[in-house]
Design an enzyme around this catalytic site. Structure first.
Site, PDB file in Angstrom:
ATOM      1  N   TYR A 148      -6.831  10.329 -10.331  1.00 42.61           N
ATOM      2  CA  TYR A 148      -7.634   8.781 -10.771  1.00 42.61           C
ATOM      3  C   TYR A 148      -8.936   8.890 -10.605  1.00 42.61           C
ATOM      4  CZ  TYR A 148      -6.852   3.926 -10.770  1.00 42.61           C
ATOM      5  OH  TYR A 148      -7.458   2.482 -11.061  1.00 42.61           O
ATOM      6  N   GLU A 150     -11.629  10.611 -11.555  1.00 43.67           N
ATOM      7  CA  GLU A 150     -12.383  11.303 -12.673  1.00 43.67           C
ATOM      8  C   GLU A 150     -11.962  11.443 -13.599  1.00 43.67           C
ATOM      9  OE1 GLU A 150     -15.238  12.318 -11.821  1.00 43.67           O
ATOM     10  OE2 GLU A 150     -15.284  14.145 -10.107  1.00 43.67           O
ATOM     11  N   VAL A 190      -1.966  -2.393  -0.533  1.00 39.04           N
ATOM     12  CA  VAL A 190      -2.009  -3.289   0.690  1.00 39.04           C
ATOM     13  C   VAL A 190      -1.560  -4.592   0.427  1.00 39.04           C
ATOM     14  CG1 VAL A 190      -4.607  -4.082   0.258  1.00 39.04           C
ATOM     15  CG2 VAL A 190      -3.336  -3.756   2.219  1.00 39.04           C
ATOM     16  N   VAL A 191      -1.269  -5.447  -0.486  1.00 39.51           N
ATOM     17  CA  VAL A 191      -1.083  -6.340  -0.847  1.00 39.51           C
ATOM     18  C   VAL A 191       0.031  -6.341  -1.130  1.00 39.51           C
ATOM     19  CG1 VAL A 191      -1.239  -8.705  -1.755  1.00 39.51           C
ATOM     20  CG2 VAL A 191      -2.998  -7.288  -2.062  1.00 39.51           C
ATOM     21  N   TYR A 207      -3.348   1.538   7.364  1.00 37.57           N
ATOM     22  CA  TYR A 207      -4.006   2.952   7.466  1.00 37.57           C
ATOM     23  C   TYR A 207      -5.459   3.036   8.401  1.00 37.57           C
ATOM     24  CZ  TYR A 207      -0.577   3.023   4.232  1.00 37.57           C
ATOM     25  OH  TYR A 207       0.956   3.161   3.278  1.00 37.57           O
ATOM     26  N   THR A 213     -13.059  -1.304   4.087  1.00 37.57           N
ATOM     27  CA  THR A 213     -13.118  -3.165   3.638  1.00 37.57           C
ATOM     28  C   THR A 213     -12.410  -2.807   1.900  1.00 37.57           C
ATOM     29  OG1 THR A 213     -15.711  -3.314   2.942  1.00 37.57           O
ATOM     30  CG2 THR A 213     -15.025  -3.572   5.594  1.00 37.57           C
ATOM     31  N   ARG A 214     -11.997  -4.547   2.065  1.00 36.89           N
ATOM     32  CA  ARG A 214     -11.882  -3.720   0.482  1.00 36.89           C
ATOM     33  C   ARG A 214     -12.155  -5.878   0.248  1.00 36.89           C
ATOM     34  NH1 ARG A 214     -11.325   0.161   0.676  1.00 36.89           N
ATOM     35  NH2 ARG A 214      -9.644   2.196   0.024  1.00 36.89           N
ATOM     36  N   PRO A 276     -11.896   4.955   0.477  1.00 35.43           N
ATOM     37  CA  PRO A 276     -12.808   4.288   0.791  1.00 35.43           C
ATOM     38  C   PRO A 276     -13.530   3.389   1.643  1.00 35.43           C
ATOM     39  CG  PRO A 276     -12.309   4.330  -1.798  1.00 35.43           C
ATOM     40  CD  PRO A 276     -11.178   4.992  -0.691  1.00 35.43           C
TER      41      PRO A 276
HETATM   42  P1  NAD Z   1       0.772  -0.837 -12.907  1.00 29.75           P
HETATM   43  O1  NAD Z   1       1.215   0.523 -12.573  1.00 29.75           O
HETATM   44  O2  NAD Z   1       1.487  -2.083 -12.769  1.00 29.75           O
HETATM   45  O3  NAD Z   1       0.349  -0.705 -14.994  1.00 29.75           O
HETATM   46  C1  NAD Z   1       0.523  -0.145 -15.078  1.00 29.75           C
HETATM   47  C2  NAD Z   1       1.137   0.347 -16.572  1.00 29.75           C
HETATM   48  O4  NAD Z   1       0.265   1.179 -17.343  1.00 29.75           O
HETATM   49  C3  NAD Z   1       2.118   0.855 -16.390  1.00 29.75           C
HETATM   50  O5  NAD Z   1       3.236  -0.381 -17.087  1.00 29.75           O
HETATM   51  C4  NAD Z   1       3.137   1.875 -16.807  1.00 29.75           C
HETATM   52  O6  NAD Z   1       4.197   2.035 -17.326  1.00 29.75           O
HETATM   53  C5  NAD Z   1       1.644   2.768 -18.062  1.00 29.75           C
HETATM   54  N1  NAD Z   1       1.145   3.936 -18.403  1.00 29.75           N
HETATM   55  C6  NAD Z   1       0.959   4.599 -17.088  1.00 29.75           C
HETATM   56  N2  NAD Z   1       0.793   5.669 -17.987  1.00 29.75           N
HETATM   57  C7  NAD Z   1       1.103   6.031 -19.522  1.00 29.75           C
HETATM   58  C8  NAD Z   1       1.407   6.285 -19.851  1.00 29.75           C
HETATM   59  N3  NAD Z   1       1.301   7.441 -20.289  1.00 29.75           N
HETATM   60  N4  NAD Z   1       1.725   5.587 -21.907  1.00 29.75           N
HETATM   61  C9  NAD Z   1       1.717   4.363 -21.655  1.00 29.75           C
HETATM   62  N5  NAD Z   1       1.783   3.311 -20.304  1.00 29.75           N
HETATM   63  C10 NAD Z   1       1.299   4.629 -19.795  1.00 29.75           C
HETATM   64  O7  NAD Z   1      -0.901  -1.065 -12.742  1.00 29.75           O
HETATM   65  P2  NAD Z   1      -1.156  -2.572 -12.505  1.00 29.75           P
HETATM   66  O8  NAD Z   1      -2.976  -2.747 -10.918  1.00 29.75           O
HETATM   67  O9  NAD Z   1      -1.055  -3.232 -13.785  1.00 29.75           O
HETATM   68  O10 NAD Z   1      -3.151  -1.458 -13.472  1.00 29.75           O
HETATM   69  C11 NAD Z   1      -3.013  -1.764 -15.099  1.00 29.75           C
HETATM   70  C12 NAD Z   1      -4.622  -0.929 -15.328  1.00 29.75           C
HETATM   71  O11 NAD Z   1      -5.796  -1.439 -14.676  1.00 29.75           O
HETATM   72  C13 NAD Z   1      -4.839   0.603 -14.975  1.00 29.75           C
HETATM   73  O12 NAD Z   1      -4.906   1.327 -15.047  1.00 29.75           O
HETATM   74  C14 NAD Z   1      -5.576   0.886 -13.709  1.00 29.75           C
HETATM   75  O13 NAD Z   1      -6.308   1.790 -13.257  1.00 29.75           O
HETATM   76  C15 NAD Z   1      -6.250  -0.667 -13.670  1.00 29.75           C
HETATM   77  N6  NAD Z   1      -7.233  -1.285 -12.513  1.00 29.75           N
HETATM   78  C16 NAD Z   1      -5.722  -1.711 -11.640  1.00 29.75           C
HETATM   79  C17 NAD Z   1      -6.548  -2.734 -10.963  1.00 29.75           C
HETATM   80  C18 NAD Z   1      -5.606  -3.736  -9.765  1.00 29.75           C
HETATM   81  O14 NAD Z   1      -5.983  -3.286  -8.357  1.00 29.75           O
HETATM   82  N7  NAD Z   1      -4.839  -3.844 -10.328  1.00 29.75           N
HETATM   83  C19 NAD Z   1      -7.916  -1.924  -9.867  1.00 29.75           C
HETATM   84  C20 NAD Z   1      -8.775  -1.481 -10.829  1.00 29.75           C
HETATM   85  C21 NAD Z   1      -8.352  -0.873 -12.221  1.00 29.75           C
HETATM   86  N1  UDP Z   2      -3.509   0.329   3.327  1.00 29.71           N
HETATM   87  C1  UDP Z   2      -3.239   0.219   4.522  1.00 29.71           C
HETATM   88  N2  UDP Z   2      -2.184  -0.158   4.636  1.00 29.71           N
HETATM   89  C2  UDP Z   2      -0.637  -0.266   3.920  1.00 29.71           C
HETATM   90  C3  UDP Z   2      -1.714  -0.444   2.705  1.00 29.71           C
HETATM   91  C4  UDP Z   2      -2.797   0.067   2.465  1.00 29.71           C
HETATM   92  O1  UDP Z   2      -4.040   0.095   5.781  1.00 29.71           O
HETATM   93  O2  UDP Z   2      -0.277   0.054   4.075  1.00 29.71           O
HETATM   94  C5  UDP Z   2      -5.076  -0.039   3.357  1.00 29.71           C
HETATM   95  C6  UDP Z   2      -5.979   1.558   2.275  1.00 29.71           C
HETATM   96  O3  UDP Z   2      -5.694   2.518   3.327  1.00 29.71           O
HETATM   97  C7  UDP Z   2      -6.828   1.201   1.906  1.00 29.71           C
HETATM   98  C8  UDP Z   2      -6.642  -0.711   1.381  1.00 29.71           C
HETATM   99  O4  UDP Z   2      -5.947  -0.836   2.286  1.00 29.71           O
HETATM  100  O5  UDP Z   2      -7.853   0.903   3.106  1.00 29.71           O
HETATM  101  C9  UDP Z   2      -6.910  -0.871  -0.195  1.00 29.71           C
HETATM  102  O6  UDP Z   2      -5.077  -0.015  -0.525  1.00 29.71           O
HETATM  103  P1  UDP Z   2      -4.229   0.397  -1.639  1.00 29.71           P
HETATM  104  O7  UDP Z   2      -3.700   1.720  -1.790  1.00 29.71           O
HETATM  105  O8  UDP Z   2      -4.748  -1.551  -2.024  1.00 29.71           O
HETATM  106  O9  UDP Z   2      -5.345   0.645  -2.646  1.00 29.71           O
HETATM  107  P2  UDP Z   2      -7.783   0.855  -3.108  1.00 29.71           P
HETATM  108  O10 UDP Z   2      -8.409  -0.255  -2.900  1.00 29.71           O
HETATM  109  O11 UDP Z   2      -7.024   2.389  -1.944  1.00 29.71           O
HETATM  110  O12 UDP Z   2      -7.377   1.622  -4.030  1.00 29.71           O
END
Ligand code: NAD
Ligand code: UDP
Length: 316
Positions: A148, A150, A190-191, A207, A213-214, A276
Site C-alpha cells: 500500500y 509504496e 479501527v473505527v 492491537y 496514536t491516530r 505506525p
Molecule cells: P474503500 O475500500 O471503501 O474504497 C476503495 C474503492 O476502490 C472500492 O470501491 C473498491 O472497490 C475500488 N477499487 C479498488 N481497486 C480497484 C480497481 N482495480 N478498479 C476499480 N476500482 C477499484 O476505501 P476508502 O476508505 O473509501 O478509500 C478510498 C481512497 O482513499 C483509497 O485510494 C485510499 O487509499 C484513500 N485513503 C483513504 C483513507 C481513509 O481513512 N478512508 C485514508 C487515506 C487514504
Molecule cells: N487497531 C486496533 N484494533 C483494531 C483495529 C485497529 O488497535 O481492532 C489499531 C491499529 O493497530 C492501528 C490503528 O488502530 O494502530 C488504526 O488502524 P486502522 O486499521 O484503522 O488504520 P491505519 O491507520 O493503521 O491505516
C-alpha cells in the site's frame, strides 16, 4: 475546467461514494468506475435514478475510456484498510501503479484535471511529528504494509511525472484516517471494528500496546477538503485530516463510553508489522491555501456514524 463531468475511480467505495454525492450536489455529472473489490453497489444505490449519475463496473488496472468530455478524473481506487490490502497485496500494488497510470492517461487524453487520493501512509512510521508535507517519510519498502505505502508513493511519483512531462493539471491530497457511514462493518479498520464490538458488547480488540496514536476525521470534512483542492489552483501534496490525536487505548475508551457499552478491552497481537506508532496531520497548508479546517468533532462524528452501524448490525 471546461466540462462539469467528473469521473470517480473507486466511486462505489466509502469515500468515493460520499465524494460522488458532493459532486452531484455541486452540479457535476458523475461517472463512477469501480470493480467492487472492496466497495459496494449499496453505497450508490440511492443514485440509481439520478440522470446525472452513471456507474461503470470496470477494473482500472486495465486501460479504459469514457465517452465524451471529462473535466476531472478522481482516482480513489485502491483497497484502503490494512486488513484488505494484506489479503490483496498484488491488486493493491497494481491499482496504485497501472491503475493510476490508466486514470492519468484518461485525464491526459481528455485534457482534464487529475486528482490523486494519496495517504498519510506515505510517511510510514514517521520520525517527524505532526507530519508536514515536506517530510519524505520512513517506509519499509518490503514489509507487509509496503504494497500500500509504496503503491501510493509510486502513484504520487507518476502523477507528478505526468504534470512535469505532459502538463496535466494535478491535485494530490494526503488523506489521514477518515471515518463515517458506509465504511464496511468488517473492513478491519479501527473505527468500524471498535464500533461493531462496542455495539454488540463484544471485547474491544486493541492491537499491540494501544499506545500508538491516530487522529480521526469525519467524512464530510474530508470530502470538503477534496472538493476545495479539486477546484483550487494548488497541485499539492496537501495533508487533510483532523489533528485531534489520541492513543488507541483512549479511542477504545471513548467508543465504549459513547455507545454506553459494557465491552471489556482486550489486547491482541498486531496483525501487520510496521504499524505506525504516531500519526497526526499538520494542516497548515490546507488551512492557508484551501481555507479548509475540520468542523465535526469526534463525539459528533461518532454519533452520526452509530445509526448506520446499528442498521448494518440489525440492532434495534
Ligand atoms: P474503500 O475500500 O471503501 O474504497 C476503495 C474503492 O476502490 C472500492 O470501491 C473498491 O472497490 C475500488 N477499487 C479498488 N481497486 C480497484 C480497481 N482495480 N478498479 C476499480 N476500482 C477499484 O476505501 P476508502 O476508505 O473509501 O478509500 C478510498 C481512497 O482513499 C483509497 O485510494 C485510499 O487509499 C484513500 N485513503 C483513504 C483513507 C481513509 O481513512 N478512508 C485514508 C487515506 C487514504
Ligand atoms: N487497531 C486496533 N484494533 C483494531 C483495529 C485497529 O488497535 O481492532 C489499531 C491499529 O493497530 C492501528 C490503528 O488502530 O494502530 C488504526 O488502524 P486502522 O486499521 O484503522 O488504520 P491505519 O491507520 O493503521 O491505516
Amino acid at each position: 475546467m471546461t466540462s462539469k463531468h467528473a469521473v470517480v475511480a473507486g466511486g462505489a467505495g466509502f469515500l468515493g461514494s460520499h465524494l460522488v454525492d458532493r459532486l452531484l450536489a455541486e452540479g457535476y455529472r458523475v461517472t463512477a468506475v469501480d470493480n467492487l473489490i472492496t466497495g459496494s453497489i449499496a453505497n450508490i444505490a440511492h443514485l440509481e435514478t439520478d440522470k446525472n449519475f452513471q456507474f461503470v463496473k470496470r477494473d482500472v488496472i486495465e486501460p479504459f475510456d469514457i465517452a465524451g468530455d471529462v473535466g476531472i478524473v478522481f482516482n480513489l481506487a485502491s483497497p484502503a484498510s490494512p486488513i484488505d490490502y494484506l489479503q490483496l497485496p498484488i491488486e493493491t500494488l497494481m491499482v496504485g501503479s497501472a491503475g493510476t497510470q490508466n486514470c492519468l492517461e484518461l485525464a491526459r487524453r481528455k485534457k482534464a484535471r487529475f486528482f490523486m487520493a494519496s495517504t498519510s501512509e506515505v510517511y510510514g512510521d514517521p520520525l517527524v511529528h505532526p507530519q508536514v508535507e515536506e517530510y519524505w517519510g520512513n517506509v519499509n519498502p518490503n514489509g507487509t504494509r509496503s504494497c500500500y505505502d509504496e503503491a501510493k508513493r509510486y502513484a504520487e511519483a507518476i502523477t507528478f511525472a505526468y504534470h512535469r512531462k505532459y502538463g496535466v493539471d494535478i491535485k494530490v491530497i494526503r488523506i489521514f484516517n477518515t471515518y463515517g457511514p458506509r465504511m464496511r462493518v468488517d473492513d478491519g479498520r479501527v473505527v468500524p471494528t471498535f464500533l461493531k464490538q462496542a455495539l454488540l458488547g463484544e471485547p474491544v480488540t486493541i492491537y499491540g500496546t494501544g499506545k500508538q496514536t491516530r487522529a480521526f476525521c469525519y467524512v464530510s470534512d474530508l470530502v470538503d477538503g477534496i472538493f476545495r483542492l479539486a477546484e483550487s489552483s494548488e497541485h499539492g501534496p496537501i495533508n487533510v485530516g483532523n489533528p485531534v490525536e489520541m492513543t488507541m487505548l483512549e479511542f477504545a475508551e471513548k467508543i465504549i463510553a459513547t455507545t454506553n457499552s459494557k465491552s471489556p478491552i482486550v489486547y491482541v497481537p498486531l496483525p501487520t508489522a510496521d504499524d505506525p506508532m504516531q500519526r497526526c496531520p499538520n494542516n497548515t497548508k490546507a488551512r492557508e491555501r484551501l481555507g479548509w479546517q475540520p468542523k465535526v468533532a469526534l463525539e459528533e462524528g461518532i454519533a452520526k456514524t452509530i445509526p448506520y452501524f446499528r442498521e448494518k448490525l440489525a440492532l434495534a
